[in-house]
Design a protein around this motif. Sequence first.
Motif, PDB file in Angstrom:
ATOM      1  N   ASP A  95       0.815  -1.211   0.000  1.00 27.08           N
ATOM      2  CA  ASP A  95       0.000   0.000   0.000  1.00 27.08           C
ATOM      3  C   ASP A  95       0.851   1.264   0.000  1.00 27.08           C
ATOM      4  OD1 ASP A  95      -2.443  -1.302  -0.028  1.00 27.08           O
ATOM      5  OD2 ASP A  95      -2.662  -1.301   2.161  1.00 27.08           O
ATOM      6  N   PHE A  96       2.129   1.127   0.349  1.00 26.81           N
ATOM      7  CA  PHE A  96       2.993   2.295   0.498  1.00 26.81           C
ATOM      8  C   PHE A  96       4.153   2.334  -0.499  1.00 26.81           C
ATOM      9  CE2 PHE A  96       0.953   1.757   4.585  1.00 26.81           C
ATOM     10  CZ  PHE A  96       0.601   3.053   4.922  1.00 26.81           C
ATOM     11  N   VAL A  97       4.324   1.271  -1.272  1.00 26.62           N
ATOM     12  CA  VAL A  97       5.512   1.151  -2.116  1.00 26.62           C
ATOM     13  C   VAL A  97       5.119   0.999  -3.577  1.00 26.62           C
ATOM     14  CG1 VAL A  97       7.560  -0.236  -2.619  1.00 26.62           C
ATOM     15  CG2 VAL A  97       6.848   0.110  -0.254  1.00 26.62           C
ATOM     16  N   HIS A  98       5.853   1.689  -4.439  1.00 32.05           N
ATOM     17  CA  HIS A  98       5.732   1.461  -5.880  1.00 32.05           C
ATOM     18  C   HIS A  98       7.104   1.087  -6.417  1.00 32.05           C
ATOM     19  CE1 HIS A  98       4.650   1.697 -10.045  1.00 32.05           C
ATOM     20  NE2 HIS A  98       5.522   2.659 -10.277  1.00 32.05           N
ATOM     21  N   LEU A  99       7.152  -0.017  -7.150  1.00 30.31           N
ATOM     22  CA  LEU A  99       8.380  -0.463  -7.802  1.00 30.31           C
ATOM     23  C   LEU A  99       8.246  -0.264  -9.298  1.00 30.31           C
ATOM     24  CD1 LEU A  99      11.126  -1.938  -7.906  1.00 30.31           C
ATOM     25  CD2 LEU A  99       9.854  -4.100  -7.955  1.00 30.31           C
ATOM     26  N   ARG A 149       3.223   6.826 -14.636  1.00 34.26           N
ATOM     27  CA  ARG A 149       2.528   6.027 -13.614  1.00 34.26           C
ATOM     28  C   ARG A 149       3.111   6.299 -12.227  1.00 34.26           C
ATOM     29  NH1 ARG A 149       3.249  -0.089 -14.658  1.00 34.26           N
ATOM     30  NH2 ARG A 149       5.343   0.540 -14.043  1.00 34.26           N
ATOM     31  N   ALA A 150       4.438   6.335 -12.119  1.00 33.59           N
ATOM     32  CA  ALA A 150       5.069   6.603 -10.819  1.00 33.59           C
ATOM     33  C   ALA A 150       4.663   7.979 -10.294  1.00 33.59           C
ATOM     34  CB  ALA A 150       6.584   6.509 -10.948  1.00 33.59           C
ATOM     35  N   LEU A 151       4.581   8.951 -11.191  1.00 37.96           N
ATOM     36  CA  LEU A 151       4.208  10.306 -10.786  1.00 37.96           C
ATOM     37  C   LEU A 151       2.751  10.361 -10.340  1.00 37.96           C
ATOM     38  CD1 LEU A 151       5.325  13.179 -10.546  1.00 37.96           C
ATOM     39  CD2 LEU A 151       4.594  13.570 -12.904  1.00 37.96           C
ATOM     40  N   LEU A 152       1.869   9.686 -11.069  1.00 33.65           N
ATOM     41  CA  LEU A 152       0.459   9.668 -10.702  1.00 33.65           C
ATOM     42  C   LEU A 152       0.233   8.990  -9.356  1.00 33.65           C
ATOM     43  CD1 LEU A 152      -1.501   8.776 -13.971  1.00 33.65           C
ATOM     44  CD2 LEU A 152      -1.682  10.883 -12.650  1.00 33.65           C
ATOM     45  N   LEU A 153       0.922   7.873  -9.136  1.00 30.64           N
ATOM     46  CA  LEU A 153       0.711   7.122  -7.900  1.00 30.64           C
ATOM     47  C   LEU A 153       1.334   7.823  -6.704  1.00 30.64           C
ATOM     48  CD1 LEU A 153       1.244   3.438  -9.112  1.00 30.64           C
ATOM     49  CD2 LEU A 153      -0.915   4.605  -8.612  1.00 30.64           C
ATOM     50  N   GLU A 209      10.425  15.723  -8.944  1.00 29.05           N
ATOM     51  CA  GLU A 209       9.091  16.093  -8.469  1.00 29.05           C
ATOM     52  C   GLU A 209       8.638  15.161  -7.347  1.00 29.05           C
ATOM     53  OE1 GLU A 209       6.201  16.608 -11.612  1.00 29.05           O
ATOM     54  OE2 GLU A 209       7.735  17.502 -12.907  1.00 29.05           O
ATOM     55  N   LEU A 210       8.923  13.880  -7.491  1.00 23.05           N
ATOM     56  CA  LEU A 210       8.566  12.928  -6.436  1.00 23.05           C
ATOM     57  C   LEU A 210       9.294  13.263  -5.143  1.00 23.05           C
ATOM     58  CD1 LEU A 210       8.539   9.607  -8.502  1.00 23.05           C
ATOM     59  CD2 LEU A 210       6.559  10.760  -7.490  1.00 23.05           C
ATOM     60  N   ARG A 211      10.593  13.550  -5.245  1.00 21.73           N
ATOM     61  CA  ARG A 211      11.346  13.936  -4.045  1.00 21.73           C
ATOM     62  C   ARG A 211      10.756  15.193  -3.414  1.00 21.73           C
ATOM     63  NH1 ARG A 211      16.504  13.372  -2.782  1.00 21.73           N
ATOM     64  NH2 ARG A 211      15.772  14.215  -0.809  1.00 21.73           N
TER      65      ARG A 211
END
Length: 215
Positions: free
Chosen positions: A81-85, A147-151, A179-181
């Motif tokens: 629920d907290f991780v995206h690979l 996808r990583a940015l959306l999630l 942006e994620l950071r």
Amino acid sequence: MTVGASDHALQLRGVWLRLGHEVILRGVDLDIPHGEGVTLLGENGAGKTTLLRLLASSLRPTRGEGRVMGFDLRDSRSVRDFVHLMPVDAGLYPDLTCTENLDFALRMHGHSAEVAGALRRVGLSQAAGRRARFLSAGMRKRLALARALLLGRPVTLVDEPFANLDAPGRSLALEVLGELRAQGVTLVVAAHEPALSQQVAPRTLTLASGQLAGA
């Protein structure tokens, strides 16, 4: 030292991992605070991808213990629920279009967001209706970045984000990871381009002979 709830997003203590007859990780200890960016270096076959998969709870340690966002590493349902690979091959559904891939990922995580804007952000608006199997390797990587940015998972693990990208694509990858950071995401990047990845993930760890070393 016992792993417990703390201000760390990722913790490992004495983790060993054996796959078949091969020992991949040997007594690995790891502490990554919330919001930190870490570049993971190592030669081909050193086990970088395996370590990322373990942190994503796709693999279970043979020995040792770990916590992800305070949850036991073996509690894969909670950890995921907290991780995206983001795997090196992008991990897309080949028979779904770009839009459908993003829509599906959002539904799986109970999110809603503007998919068209994300595709525009990574330069894939014209390919929105194209199936992933017909995308070039670089386009698939761009879609995986969208996808990583959306999630925006609190922990994002990225395997070789600059592979198969041209110069504009590498610049885009840096922008998206940055942006994620900026959103407070804890970022771990396995890469062969340290000069690039350290721009967004300045702390460096090196995996060699199944053990981690670094600052």
